[in-house]
Design an enzyme around this catalytic site. Structure first.
Site, PDB file in Angstrom:
ATOM      1  N   CYS A 266      72.788  86.065  64.557  1.00  0.00           N
ATOM      2  CA  CYS A 266      74.031  85.287  63.858  1.00  0.00           C
ATOM      3  C   CYS A 266      74.260  85.974  62.590  1.00  0.00           C
ATOM      4  CB  CYS A 266      73.839  83.780  63.885  1.00  0.00           C
ATOM      5  SG  CYS A 266      72.521  83.473  62.407  1.00  0.00           S
TER       6      CYS A 266
ATOM      7  N   CYS B  25      69.084  87.876  55.668  1.00  0.00           N
ATOM      8  CA  CYS B  25      67.885  88.227  56.225  1.00  0.00           C
ATOM      9  C   CYS B  25      67.219  89.608  55.129  1.00  0.00           C
ATOM     10  CB  CYS B  25      67.875  89.345  57.421  1.00  0.00           C
ATOM     11  SG  CYS B  25      66.381  89.638  58.299  1.00  0.00           S
TER      12      CYS B  25
ATOM     13  N   CYS C 106      67.753  84.016  63.395  1.00  0.00           N
ATOM     14  CA  CYS C 106      68.737  83.429  63.259  1.00  0.00           C
ATOM     15  C   CYS C 106      68.878  82.135  62.122  1.00  0.00           C
ATOM     16  CB  CYS C 106      69.373  82.934  64.571  1.00  0.00           C
ATOM     17  SG  CYS C 106      68.433  81.482  65.084  1.00  0.00           S
TER      18      CYS C 106
END
Length: 275
Positions: free
Chosen positions: A206, A213, A134
């Site tokens: 999230c 990412c 996250c």
């Protein structure tokens, strides 16, 4: 018109029409020259309104009283305003529950697809490696790491990280303590610590983390669990703690099918049960 036509136009069984008459929600009908019950258009309008109000959750008595007032006097009993407000709130809760169930169904479908890509033909002793990601690695990903570590046991090796590191939220630690998990020594980590490692599953929790990412080496399967950030909830400590409890419950609900599917894909038929 006869009762069969009335029930057809309203969409209920004739026996339901007679039941509404027996309990006094509908006035007793007149009788035709042939002795059959006789109904007219006002009866259709009243019964349609009663049925619609019943579907909103009103009791037969409240539905009948409100329908009578609306149709006969054009007024609404103020005593029914709280009842209608409660029904509106109930509908909102049901809508939220359906949205959550749909999200969990999508998560499960994606997990099954990812597990198919990660399927192993023979069982291997290596644990299933999972990374939760996250933004700050302070709440959602920490809770997910803790719960999967607890419920996955030796079959899983679990880590969590953030696109930015801060600190583990004290409310996350408190909620995990309520689940008998001591998370007081945990620290917030960044994904740079794991870029050279291979994971079977990388799960973003999230939207911002999903967007930023990086791609991890190896045959990684990326999943996304869209969880609300409990850290954004304002109010008293009890209200904040309640938000973190909801997050813990949502994570646990997603872990149940994930653990089973991931174990089966890894050639491990049986896994732990989350109570």
């Amino acid at each position: 018109m006869r009762i069969a036509e009335l029930s057809r136009r309203v969409g209920i069984a004739p026996s339901a029409v007679r039941w509404y008459e027996q309990i006094g929600v509908l006035p007793a009908p007149g009788r035709g020259s042939n002795g059959y019950r006789a109904y007219d258009e006002p009866d259709v309008a009243r019964l349609r309104l009663v049925v619609a109000l019943r579907r909103l959750g009103l009791s037969p008595e409240d539905a009948g009283r409100l329908a009578r007032l609306c149709l006969e006097r054009g007024a609404v009993d103020l005593d029914l305003a709280p009842v209608l407000g409660e029904q509106r709130a109930a509908i909102a809760r049901q809508r939220a529950d359906l949205d959550r169930l749909e999200s969990e169904l999508i998560d499960l479908e994606m997990t099954i697809a990812a597990a198919g890509r990660a399927r192993r033909t023979e069982p291997v002793p290596d644990p299933i490696r999972v990374l939760f990601v996250c933004t700050h690695n302070s709440a959602r990903s920490q809770i997910a790491e803790a719960l999967l570590t607890r419920y996955g046991g030796a079959d899983f090796e679990v880590h969590s990280a953030g696109t930015e590191a801060t600190r583990v939220n004290p409310f996350a630690i408190r909620v995990l303590a309520e689940a008998s998990i001591d998370w007081s020594a945990a620290r917030s980590k960044t994904i740079t610590e794991f870029l050279d490692q291979r994971f079977d599953y990388v799960i973003t929790v999230c939207d911002r983390a999903r967007e930023t990412c990086p791609v991890f080496p190896g045959s990684t399967n990326t999943l996304h669990w869209g969880l609300d950030d409990p850290s954004e909830v304002e109010g008293t400590d009890e209200q904040k703690l309640a938000a973190f409890r909801r997050t813990e419950q949502e994570v646990a609900a997603r872990l149940r099918p994930f653990i089973e599917v991931a174990l089966r894909a890894a050639g491990r038929a049986h896994g732990p049960v989350i109570s």
